[in-house]
Scaffold this motif. Structure first.
Motif, PDB file in Angstrom:
ATOM      1  N   THR A  81       0.846  -1.199   0.000  1.00 41.14           N
ATOM      2  CA  THR A  81       0.000   0.000   0.000  1.00 41.14           C
ATOM      3  C   THR A  81       0.876   1.242   0.000  1.00 41.14           C
ATOM      4  OG1 THR A  81      -1.888  -1.007   1.070  1.00 41.14           O
ATOM      5  CG2 THR A  81      -1.592   1.334   1.477  1.00 41.14           C
ATOM      6  N   ILE A  83       0.576   5.405   0.368  1.00 36.38           N
ATOM      7  CA  ILE A  83      -0.322   6.490   0.781  1.00 36.38           C
ATOM      8  C   ILE A  83       0.288   7.805   0.319  1.00 36.38           C
ATOM      9  CG2 ILE A  83      -1.290   7.677   2.810  1.00 36.38           C
ATOM     10  CD1 ILE A  83      -1.077   4.792   4.164  1.00 36.38           C
ATOM     11  N   THR A  84      -0.476   8.557  -0.468  1.00 31.98           N
ATOM     12  CA  THR A  84       0.043   9.824  -0.991  1.00 31.98           C
ATOM     13  C   THR A  84      -0.642  10.987  -0.280  1.00 31.98           C
ATOM     14  OG1 THR A  84       0.379   8.744  -3.124  1.00 31.98           O
ATOM     15  CG2 THR A  84       0.452  11.151  -3.112  1.00 31.98           C
ATOM     16  N   ARG A  90       4.957  10.446  -0.433  1.00 32.55           N
ATOM     17  CA  ARG A  90       4.384   9.100  -0.556  1.00 32.55           C
ATOM     18  C   ARG A  90       4.955   8.210   0.546  1.00 32.55           C
ATOM     19  NH1 ARG A  90       4.799   6.449  -6.101  1.00 32.55           N
ATOM     20  NH2 ARG A  90       7.033   6.673  -5.722  1.00 32.55           N
ATOM     21  N   ILE A 181      -2.452  13.420   8.775  1.00 28.07           N
ATOM     22  CA  ILE A 181      -2.428  12.048   9.300  1.00 28.07           C
ATOM     23  C   ILE A 181      -2.859  12.086  10.768  1.00 28.07           C
ATOM     24  CG2 ILE A 181      -0.997  10.007   9.757  1.00 28.07           C
ATOM     25  CD1 ILE A 181       1.030  11.081   7.698  1.00 28.07           C
ATOM     26  N   ARG A 203      -9.230   9.941   6.862  1.00 29.93           N
ATOM     27  CA  ARG A 203      -7.853  10.434   6.843  1.00 29.93           C
ATOM     28  C   ARG A 203      -6.865   9.276   7.028  1.00 29.93           C
ATOM     29  NH1 ARG A 203      -6.887  15.143   4.939  1.00 29.93           N
ATOM     30  NH2 ARG A 203      -8.077  16.830   5.823  1.00 29.93           N
ATOM     31  N   PRO A 204      -5.651   9.395   6.467  1.00 31.18           N
ATOM     32  CA  PRO A 204      -4.629   8.405   6.797  1.00 31.18           C
ATOM     33  C   PRO A 204      -4.405   8.336   8.314  1.00 31.18           C
ATOM     34  CG  PRO A 204      -3.915   9.767   4.958  1.00 31.18           C
ATOM     35  CD  PRO A 204      -5.177  10.398   5.480  1.00 31.18           C
ATOM     36  N   ASN A 230     -11.324   2.373   5.644  1.00 34.86           N
ATOM     37  CA  ASN A 230     -10.170   3.248   5.493  1.00 34.86           C
ATOM     38  C   ASN A 230      -8.886   2.416   5.378  1.00 34.86           C
ATOM     39  OD1 ASN A 230      -8.182   5.178   5.640  1.00 34.86           O
ATOM     40  ND2 ASN A 230      -8.875   6.087   7.579  1.00 34.86           N
ATOM     41  N   GLN A 232      -5.986   3.472   4.465  1.00 37.87           N
ATOM     42  CA  GLN A 232      -4.756   4.279   4.570  1.00 37.87           C
ATOM     43  C   GLN A 232      -4.186   4.224   5.990  1.00 37.87           C
ATOM     44  OE1 GLN A 232      -4.613   7.739   1.715  1.00 37.87           O
ATOM     45  NE2 GLN A 232      -6.636   7.978   2.629  1.00 37.87           N
ATOM     46  N   LEU A 265       0.770  -3.112   4.469  1.00 35.16           N
ATOM     47  CA  LEU A 265       0.754  -1.728   4.961  1.00 35.16           C
ATOM     48  C   LEU A 265       2.178  -1.216   5.188  1.00 35.16           C
ATOM     49  CD1 LEU A 265      -2.118  -1.947   7.613  1.00 35.16           C
ATOM     50  CD2 LEU A 265      -2.247  -1.001   5.295  1.00 35.16           C
TER      51      LEU A 265
END
Ligand code: PEP
Ligand code: MN
Length: 348
Positions: A81, A83-84, A90, A181, A203-204, A230, A232, A265
């Motif tokens: 995964t 996450i940006t 990233r 985050i 949200r992440p 979610n 992220q 992850l």
């Protein structure tokens, strides 16, 4: 359970699998991949009759996910995964990400001063607690909403993304509004209502390992967030309770390759809380990157002697700049790079 589609399966065939799973009373989660699409059957799948799904056209095979955590496992999703964030950083890609900042946001001057120095040194994510989960009720508890506003101001000035902690379901809303985050602290890793609220925030989430939690516990906690829709989630090794009193915690770097093989992850390491001692933070940050961490989170304070929390483990800004150089060298040696600095991008 995972229904793996043939590489040439049509949209209609995939849709039929989704509808069938729903008819069977489960949720369906399509997982597009580079090679082929899979459809996850979400829920307690112990009694599912797989033959009904196997018989559908376009289905290659049905896989039972053996781990108790499902959606966060590599069995569920082979590709890592990534996450940006809004500022382009990233997490989980080839680049090593650095999150840095004070333990707590203390004042406008403090956070703006340190943020500009961290950005100068190449960090792209600013950390700082506005709500602090302290072991003692008499310790500094953070500036709360005012702290969040100061972090947002630091983001406006520097372009850095913000990571800050939510300590209960009530603080998830304001933290999600201001931060890029949401951090969930070690003491809250198994606060399931908080995990669910963070999962619903969209949200992440940075999920820190509890100080007496196994890797399996950590992944099951991540599953709570992902189960809310979610995906992220960033995991964080921050040390577990050891028996030796030389350091505050025992930073379990083995957890990094272990998590990498069990889950798709991203995982970062926090050598500041992991060691509790300034002189031990740099060597362990270097080791974490060498061990394959997707990033590190370190505490840095403009004036550690006067910090309102965790001064003893906070780096001086000059030490941090040196660490960034070393991380760059180590990242290159293992075929990675440092996340591109924000210095080339304009600030507001
Ligand atoms: C923190 O990052 O400020 C913190 C409180 O960490 P932990 O939850 O890992 O103790
Ligand atoms: Mn701290």
């Amino acid at each position: 359970m995972l229904v793996v589609m043939a590489h040439n399966a049509t949209d209609l065939e995939i849709q039929t699998v989704v509808t069938t799973i729903r008819e069977m009373g489960y949720e369906a989660a399509p997982i597009p991949g580079k090679q082929r699409t899979a459809v996850g059957l979400v829920g307690n799948d112990g009694k599912v009759d797989a033959s009904r799904l196997e018989a559908l056209s376009g289905v290659l095979q049905v896989i039972h996910v053996s781990q108790p955590y499902k959606q966060v496992s590599r069995e569920w999703r082979e590709e890592s995964t990534v996450i940006t964030l809004a500022n382009g950083t990233r997490i989980g890609a080839d680049e090593v990400v650095v999150m840095a900042g004070p333990c707590s946001v203390e004042s406008e001057e403090q956070i703006l001063d340190i943020a500009s120095r961290l950005r100068e040194a190449g960090a792209t994510i600013l950390r700082g607690g506005a709500y602090k989960p302290r072991s003692s009720p008499y310790s500094f508890q953070g500036l709360g909403l005012e702290g969040l506003r100061l972090l947002a101001r630091a983001r406006d000035v520097t372009g850095m993304a913000i990571v800050t902690e939510a300590i209960d379901p009530e603080t998830v809303g304001p933290v999600a509004e201001y931060a890029d985050i949401i951090q969930i602290g070690a003491r809250n890793m198994q606060n399931f209502s908080l995990l669910r609220a963070a999962g619903r925030s969209g949200r992440p989430v940075l999920l820190k390992r509890g100080m007496a939690a196994t890797v399996k516990d950590l992944l099951l906690s991540a599953e709570y967030i992902v189960a809310e829709g979610n995906g992220q989630v960033i995991l964080c090794e921050r040390g577990v309770r050891g028996f030796d009193t030389h350091t505050r915690n025992l930073l379990d770097l083995t957890a990094i390759p272990v998590v990498k093989s069990l889950s798709h992850l991203p995982i970062i390491a926090d050598p500041s809380h992991g060691t509790g001692l300034r002189s031990k933070v740099i060597p362990m940050a270097r080791a974490a990157v060498a061990a394959g961490a997707d990033g590190v989170m370190v505490e840095v304070h403009p004036d550690p002697e006067r910090a309102l929390s965790d001064g003893a483990q906070s780096l001086y800004p000059e030490q941090f700049a040196e660490l960034m150089q070393q991380i760059q060298t180590i990242a290159t040696a293992i075929g990675r790079d440092l996340a591109p600095s924000l210095l080339a991008s304009p600030t507001a």
